[in-house]
Design a protein around this motif. Structure first.
Motif, PDB file in Angstrom:
ATOM      1  N   TYR A 279     -19.713   6.885  -3.172  1.00  0.00           N
ATOM      2  CA  TYR A 279     -19.237   6.352  -4.439  1.00  0.00           C
ATOM      3  C   TYR A 279     -18.504   5.039  -4.184  1.00  0.00           C
ATOM      4  O   TYR A 279     -17.756   4.921  -3.211  1.00  0.00           O
ATOM      5  N   ILE A 280     -18.743   4.059  -5.045  1.00  0.00           N
ATOM      6  CA  ILE A 280     -18.042   2.784  -4.985  1.00  0.00           C
ATOM      7  C   ILE A 280     -16.979   2.781  -6.073  1.00  0.00           C
ATOM      8  O   ILE A 280     -17.288   2.901  -7.260  1.00  0.00           O
ATOM      9  N   LEU A 281     -15.698   2.639  -5.667  1.00  0.00           N
ATOM     10  CA  LEU A 281     -14.593   2.625  -6.612  1.00  0.00           C
ATOM     11  C   LEU A 281     -14.123   1.201  -6.842  1.00  0.00           C
ATOM     12  O   LEU A 281     -14.014   0.411  -5.905  1.00  0.00           O
ATOM     13  N   ASN A 282     -13.846   0.871  -8.099  1.00  0.00           N
ATOM     14  CA  ASN A 282     -13.322  -0.446  -8.469  1.00  0.00           C
ATOM     15  C   ASN A 282     -12.210  -0.271  -9.486  1.00  0.00           C
ATOM     16  O   ASN A 282     -12.401   0.372 -10.524  1.00  0.00           O
ATOM     17  N   GLY A 283     -11.034  -0.850  -9.188  1.00  0.00           N
ATOM     18  CA  GLY A 283      -9.938  -0.756 -10.142  1.00  0.00           C
ATOM     19  C   GLY A 283      -8.611  -1.102  -9.516  1.00  0.00           C
ATOM     20  O   GLY A 283      -8.532  -1.525  -8.363  1.00  0.00           O
ATOM     21  N   SER A 284      -7.550  -0.930 -10.307  1.00  0.00           N
ATOM     22  CA  SER A 284      -6.194  -1.257  -9.878  1.00  0.00           C
ATOM     23  C   SER A 284      -5.260  -0.120 -10.266  1.00  0.00           C
ATOM     24  O   SER A 284      -5.335   0.406 -11.375  1.00  0.00           O
ATOM     25  N   LYS A 285      -4.373   0.264  -9.339  1.00  0.00           N
ATOM     26  CA  LYS A 285      -3.393   1.317  -9.595  1.00  0.00           C
ATOM     27  C   LYS A 285      -1.988   0.769  -9.368  1.00  0.00           C
ATOM     28  O   LYS A 285      -1.789  -0.173  -8.593  1.00  0.00           O
ATOM     29  N   MET A 286      -1.010   1.385 -10.027  1.00  0.00           N
ATOM     30  CA  MET A 286       0.374   0.958  -9.815  1.00  0.00           C
ATOM     31  C   MET A 286       1.294   2.176  -9.847  1.00  0.00           C
ATOM     32  O   MET A 286       0.873   3.281 -10.221  1.00  0.00           O
ATOM     33  N   PHE A 287       2.553   1.968  -9.425  1.00  0.00           N
ATOM     34  CA  PHE A 287       3.536   3.048  -9.309  1.00  0.00           C
ATOM     35  C   PHE A 287       3.001   4.201  -8.459  1.00  0.00           C
ATOM     36  O   PHE A 287       3.160   5.370  -8.808  1.00  0.00           O
ATOM     37  N   VAL A 288       2.349   3.849  -7.363  1.00  0.00           N
ATOM     38  CA  VAL A 288       1.809   4.875  -6.461  1.00  0.00           C
ATOM     39  C   VAL A 288       2.915   5.282  -5.490  1.00  0.00           C
ATOM     40  O   VAL A 288       3.248   4.548  -4.565  1.00  0.00           O
ATOM     41  N   THR A 289       3.502   6.448  -5.711  1.00  0.00           N
ATOM     42  CA  THR A 289       4.559   6.926  -4.823  1.00  0.00           C
ATOM     43  C   THR A 289       3.998   7.186  -3.430  1.00  0.00           C
ATOM     44  O   THR A 289       2.935   7.788  -3.283  1.00  0.00           O
ATOM     45  N   ASN A 290       4.717   6.723  -2.420  1.00  0.00           N
ATOM     46  CA  ASN A 290       4.298   6.755  -1.013  1.00  0.00           C
ATOM     47  C   ASN A 290       3.220   5.721  -0.730  1.00  0.00           C
ATOM     48  O   ASN A 290       2.609   5.738   0.343  1.00  0.00           O
ATOM     49  N   GLY A 291       2.999   4.825  -1.659  1.00  0.00           N
ATOM     50  CA  GLY A 291       1.936   3.838  -1.485  1.00  0.00           C
ATOM     51  C   GLY A 291       2.231   2.800  -0.427  1.00  0.00           C
ATOM     52  O   GLY A 291       1.322   2.259   0.181  1.00  0.00           O
ATOM     53  N   ALA A 292       3.517   2.508  -0.176  1.00  0.00           N
ATOM     54  CA  ALA A 292       3.869   1.494   0.819  1.00  0.00           C
ATOM     55  C   ALA A 292       5.001   2.024   1.676  1.00  0.00           C
ATOM     56  O   ALA A 292       6.110   2.207   1.188  1.00  0.00           O
ATOM     57  N   ILE A 293       4.706   2.291   2.924  1.00  0.00           N
ATOM     58  CA  ILE A 293       5.705   2.843   3.833  1.00  0.00           C
ATOM     59  C   ILE A 293       6.220   1.712   4.704  1.00  0.00           C
ATOM     60  O   ILE A 293       5.637   1.382   5.737  1.00  0.00           O
ATOM     61  N   VAL A 294       7.317   1.095   4.293  1.00  0.00           N
ATOM     62  CA  VAL A 294       7.796  -0.122   4.932  1.00  0.00           C
ATOM     63  C   VAL A 294       8.395   0.137   6.297  1.00  0.00           C
ATOM     64  O   VAL A 294       8.083  -0.529   7.276  1.00  0.00           O
ATOM     65  N   SER A 295       9.277   1.130   6.410  1.00  0.00           N
ATOM     66  CA  SER A 295      10.000   1.319   7.665  1.00  0.00           C
ATOM     67  C   SER A 295       9.072   1.702   8.803  1.00  0.00           C
ATOM     68  O   SER A 295       9.383   1.493   9.966  1.00  0.00           O
ATOM     69  N   ALA A 296       7.909   2.281   8.477  1.00  0.00           N
ATOM     70  CA  ALA A 296       6.984   2.647   9.546  1.00  0.00           C
ATOM     71  C   ALA A 296       6.509   1.412  10.286  1.00  0.00           C
ATOM     72  O   ALA A 296       6.226   1.452  11.476  1.00  0.00           O
ATOM     73  N   LEU A 297       6.418   0.287   9.579  1.00  0.00           N
ATOM     74  CA  LEU A 297       6.003  -0.953  10.223  1.00  0.00           C
ATOM     75  C   LEU A 297       7.108  -1.510  11.108  1.00  0.00           C
ATOM     76  O   LEU A 297       6.846  -2.197  12.085  1.00  0.00           O
ATOM     77  N   ARG A 298       8.362  -1.209  10.761  1.00  0.00           N
ATOM     78  CA  ARG A 298       9.486  -1.763  11.498  1.00  0.00           C
ATOM     79  C   ARG A 298       9.906  -0.874  12.659  1.00  0.00           C
ATOM     80  O   ARG A 298      10.790  -1.208  13.418  1.00  0.00           O
ATOM     81  N   SER A 299       9.304   0.321  12.756  1.00  0.00           N
ATOM     82  CA  SER A 299       9.695   1.264  13.780  1.00  0.00           C
ATOM     83  C   SER A 299       8.900   1.051  15.057  1.00  0.00           C
ATOM     84  O   SER A 299       7.716   0.733  15.028  1.00  0.00           O
ATOM     85  N   ASN A 300       9.555   1.232  16.194  1.00  0.00           N
ATOM     86  CA  ASN A 300       8.880   1.133  17.483  1.00  0.00           C
ATOM     87  C   ASN A 300       8.442   2.499  17.991  1.00  0.00           C
ATOM     88  O   ASN A 300       7.932   2.628  19.104  1.00  0.00           O
ATOM     89  N   ILE A 301       8.690   3.534  17.192  1.00  0.00           N
ATOM     90  CA  ILE A 301       8.355   4.883  17.618  1.00  0.00           C
ATOM     91  C   ILE A 301       6.871   5.126  17.419  1.00  0.00           C
ATOM     92  O   ILE A 301       6.334   4.943  16.326  1.00  0.00           O
ATOM     93  N   ALA A 302       6.197   5.556  18.486  1.00  0.00           N
ATOM     94  CA  ALA A 302       4.769   5.858  18.381  1.00  0.00           C
ATOM     95  C   ALA A 302       4.591   7.068  17.480  1.00  0.00           C
ATOM     96  O   ALA A 302       5.166   8.126  17.707  1.00  0.00           O
ATOM     97  N   SER A 303       3.812   6.935  16.444  1.00  0.00           N
ATOM     98  CA  SER A 303       3.672   8.009  15.468  1.00  0.00           C
ATOM     99  C   SER A 303       2.440   7.775  14.634  1.00  0.00           C
ATOM    100  O   SER A 303       2.068   6.645  14.347  1.00  0.00           O
ATOM    101  N   PRO A 304       1.754   8.871  14.192  1.00  0.00           N
ATOM    102  CA  PRO A 304       0.614   8.690  13.297  1.00  0.00           C
ATOM    103  C   PRO A 304       1.020   8.145  11.944  1.00  0.00           C
ATOM    104  O   PRO A 304       0.178   7.818  11.132  1.00  0.00           O
ATOM    105  N   LEU A 305       2.336   8.032  11.681  1.00  0.00           N
ATOM    106  CA  LEU A 305       2.808   7.524  10.402  1.00  0.00           C
ATOM    107  C   LEU A 305       2.961   6.010  10.403  1.00  0.00           C
ATOM    108  O   LEU A 305       3.430   5.431   9.441  1.00  0.00           O
TER     109      LEU A 305
END
Length: 234
Positions: free
Chosen positions: A150-176
């Motif tokens: 299936y090909i999905l096309n659209g835009s969503k907003m207010f997606v809770t857990n949609g952007a995990i910022v601190s995971a990018l700033r962490s040096n801890i190896a993790s699947p998160l």
């Protein structure tokens, strides 16, 4: 009729309260000020089994009945001061795990639920759109079948857990280590002319081509719960 809680239920709630009071207390002011996801708190909840309270034991959960699960989560809310983390756990559990448990195929359940229960995967639920909030049946994201996909096309907003910022700033190896939930339930319509009967749901993994997180959404409250807006064309 006796409406009092059973001894086992009270013990579960008390254990959750003590867990939250003892282990979910670090850096709360800093996390709130910086609007960061409480990744360490999330991991601790996954290890304790919070995300698996209502999930069957065959998938690694505790298989509690709905009433006991709510009672235990009431204890989590009493002991944990990070309301954003609580909100993220609620979205993960009730809007991702439970629909998957209820409607997923046996293969999908075995693939995703054990990791969702442990908190190794972060779940999200994408239904709200710029023009479809409370009136969810007005969503405009489409799904078109091409062969076995299936090909999905659209835009969503207010997606809770949609952007995990601190995971990018962490040096801890993790699947998160991701800037987006690992697994997203995306609602789309197969046939706009059928209205609500044309809407269905798709499991979308974070690395799907065409899935784009446009920006994180700042809020007055629940600041550690990461909400995002994104586009999908995949």
């Amino acid at each position: 009729m006796d409406f009092s809680w059973a001894k086992e239920q009270v013990e579960i709630k008390e254990s959750v309260i003590q867990f939250a009071k003892n282990l979910l207390i670090e850096n709360l002011v800093e996390l709130d000020q910086q609007e960061e996801f409480n990744l360490e708190g999330w991991k601790k909840c996954g290890k304790w089994g919070i995300m698996g309270l209502p999930i069957p034991q065959e998938y690694g959960g505790k298989e509690l009945d709905p009433l006991t699960t709510i009672y235990a989560l009431e204890g989590l809310g009493y002991g944990c001061k990070d309301n954003g983390l609580l909100f993220s756990i609620a979205a993960h559990t009730w809007a991702c795990e439970i629909p998957l448990l209820t409607f997923g195929t046996p293969e999908q359940k075995l693939k995703y639920l054990p990791k969702l229960v442990k908190g190794e995967l972060i779940g999200a639920h994408a239904v709200t759109e710029p023009e479809a909030g409370s009136d969810v049946y007005s969503l405009q994201t489409t799904a078109q079948r091409e062969g076995d996909k299936y090909i999905l096309n659209g835009s969503k907003m207010f997606v809770t857990n949609g952007a995990i910022v601190s995971a990018l700033r962490s040096n801890i190896a993790s699947p998160l280590r991701s800037n987006i939930a690992n697994l997203i339930l995306v609602f789309a319509t197969l046939n706009p002319e059928r209205g609500k009967r044309g809407i269905t749901c798709f499991l979308v993994e974070k690395d799907s081509p065409g899935l784009i997180v446009k920006r994180k959404i700042s809020k007055m409250g629940l600041r550690t719960a990461q909400m995002a807006r994104g586009n999908a064309s995949y």
